[in-house]
Motif scaffolding. Structure first.
Motif, PDB file in Angstrom:
ATOM      1  N   ILE A 174      42.942  31.625  50.476  1.00 10.02           N
ATOM      2  CA  ILE A 174      41.889  31.611  49.123  1.00 10.02           C
ATOM      3  C   ILE A 174      40.956  32.695  49.150  1.00 10.02           C
ATOM      4  N   ASP A 175      40.791  33.113  50.366  1.00  6.19           N
ATOM      5  CA  ASP A 175      40.019  34.501  50.159  1.00  6.19           C
ATOM      6  C   ASP A 175      40.668  35.820  49.456  1.00  6.19           C
ATOM      7  N   LEU A 176      41.996  35.861  50.043  1.00  2.28           N
ATOM      8  CA  LEU A 176      42.886  36.785  49.402  1.00  2.28           C
ATOM      9  C   LEU A 176      42.944  36.648  47.579  1.00  2.28           C
ATOM     10  N   ALA A 177      43.225  35.231  47.463  1.00  9.51           N
ATOM     11  CA  ALA A 177      43.289  34.853  45.866  1.00  9.51           C
ATOM     12  C   ALA A 177      42.077  35.263  45.145  1.00  9.51           C
ATOM     13  N   VAL A 178      40.848  35.164  45.820  1.00  8.23           N
ATOM     14  CA  VAL A 178      39.532  35.784  45.225  1.00  8.23           C
ATOM     15  C   VAL A 178      39.357  37.072  45.097  1.00  8.23           C
ATOM     16  N   HIS A 179      39.993  37.663  46.036  1.00  9.17           N
ATOM     17  CA  HIS A 179      40.175  39.166  46.008  1.00  9.17           C
ATOM     18  C   HIS A 179      41.238  39.642  44.861  1.00  9.17           C
ATOM     19  N   ILE A 180      42.152  39.255  44.647  1.00 10.58           N
ATOM     20  CA  ILE A 180      43.286  39.531  43.883  1.00 10.58           C
ATOM     21  C   ILE A 180      42.734  39.164  42.450  1.00 10.58           C
ATOM     22  N   ASP A 181      42.082  38.067  42.345  1.00 12.54           N
ATOM     23  CA  ASP A 181      41.439  38.021  40.897  1.00 12.54           C
ATOM     24  C   ASP A 181      40.459  38.835  40.450  1.00 12.54           C
ATOM     25  N   GLY A 182      39.889  39.593  41.290  1.00 16.95           N
ATOM     26  CA  GLY A 182      38.827  40.719  40.826  1.00 16.95           C
ATOM     27  C   GLY A 182      39.953  42.071  40.457  1.00 16.95           C
ATOM     28  N   LEU A 183      41.031  42.160  40.863  1.00 14.11           N
ATOM     29  CA  LEU A 183      41.768  43.348  40.789  1.00 14.11           C
ATOM     30  C   LEU A 183      42.365  43.759  39.730  1.00 14.11           C
ATOM     31  N   GLY A 184      42.744  42.421  39.056  1.00 13.06           N
ATOM     32  CA  GLY A 184      43.728  42.592  37.870  1.00 13.06           C
ATOM     33  C   GLY A 184      44.996  42.279  37.859  1.00 13.06           C
TER      34      GLY A 184
END
Length: 336
Positions: free
Chosen positions: A26-36
């Motif tokens: 879940i933490d990684l998904a939030v990170h990925i969401d902000g990268l494009g």
């Protein structure tokens, strides 16, 4: 530049229990969401101590709730394990809650061993053999509601009935799924990270033979690859040593949590082990951003991929997030 996506297995490690691996996803998904990145898929595996998530639909709901931009989906639902009506209802619910952001990827394999597969299915029916095509047809009929008059399912409705099924993708590691995806006019994702079949052949054939359908007007082929990126080639190689040992053990039937680079580098490899690792490294793209880009570019071009889906099984969670950040920079992704 080609769009990037993520395939996440919620990999456990020798330092990360399954419950923590799920929260890390879940933490990684939030990170990925902000990268494009454009897509984040979760997998279905059962009774494997190396993979924490057996229920992608549950993870999809959790991830979609804390992200804003990415499409979230299954990579995939192993359809032989589930009644098609259950799949239809769960993914229509997800589509209702997160409209336009859900993907339904479907796989033919059980995602586990034979005994566990039997336990998953024994209360569903008594059909034997590969019935994927039959289940796929039934799943689409729950959407089209074209069961004929007199069929026992004719008056059954997959709820909620005011939203469509999300886009369907067929997953594969051979020519079978590419042929089927082309025939039925659905999206296709090829698992290069573990396939023995040639990715270029499968993806080019899919595009050449694609038949437009109610599901898709044009083909869309995703190439799924294993990537480990770090600031230097040497650091990426160190991080990837965990995957080397993990794969060696898997080839021997041991599905253990991902070992640390320290454990992997201290392992007493035989010459045969090193030869096996060298063969498997042909499936991995490891190095600095420039090195990885140079390795990926020919395959992207030859396969005519519409999208690159990246799986990075890295022991340290922060290093895994950094790997995806470096790759996003190399591909020129723009934050949403």
């Amino acid at each position: 530049m080609i769009p990037l996506s993520v395939l996440d297995l919620s990999v456990t490690t020798t330092a990360t229990k399954a419950s923590v691996a799920l929260r890390n996803s879940i933490d990684l998904a939030v990170h990925i969401d902000g990268l494009g990145y454009v897509r984040y898929w979760t997998a279905e595996h059962h009774s494997l101590s190396s993979v924490a998530s057996p229920a992608p639909d549950v993870m999809i709901g959790q991830i979609a709730a804390v992200t804003k931009h990415i499409h979230v989906g299954a990579g995939g639902v192993m359809l032989p394990n589930h009644a098609p009506l259950v799949v239809a209802e769960r993914f229509k619910m997800l589509e209702a809650l997160f409209p336009g952001r859900i993907d339904l990827g479907l796989g033919r394999a059980p995602g586990t061993d034979g005994t566990t597969a039997y336990a998953l299915r024994s209360r569903l029916d008594r059909r034997e053999g590969d019935d994927f095509l039959e289940r796929l047809h039934e799943l689409t009929l729950w959407e089209t509601r074209e069961f004929p008059d007199g069929h026992p399912y004719h008056n059954v409705i997959a709820m909620p009935d005011d939203v469509p099924l999300p886009p369907i993708w067929l997953l594969g590691s051979s020519d079978y799924s590419s042929e089927l995806a082309a025939q039925v006019g659905m999206g296709f994702a090829f698992a290069h990270h573990f396939a023995s079949h040639d990715a270029v052949t499968a993806m080019v054939n899919y595009r050449a033979r694609f038949q437009p359908s109610r599901w898709r007007a044009t083909p869309h082929a995703i190439l799924a690859v294993a990537v480990v990126t770090a600031e230097t080639d040497a650091e990426a190689d160190r991080l990837a040593s965990s995957m080397d040992l993990n794969r060696l053990r898997r080839d021997r039937g041991t599905y253990a949590p991902l070992p640390s680079p320290q454990e992997a580098q201290a392992y007493p490899y035989t010459d045969a082990d090193r030869a096996s690792i060298a063969r498997n490294r042909k499936r991995l793209f490891v190095g600095s951003p420039a090195t990885v880009m140079a390795k990926l570019k020919p395959m992207i071009e030859e396969s005519q991929a519409d999208e690159l889906m990246v799986i990075s099984a890295i022991f340290d969670h922060q290093a895994r997030k950094r790997s995806y950040s470096l790759l996003a920079e190399a591909f020129g992704l723009k934050a949403p």
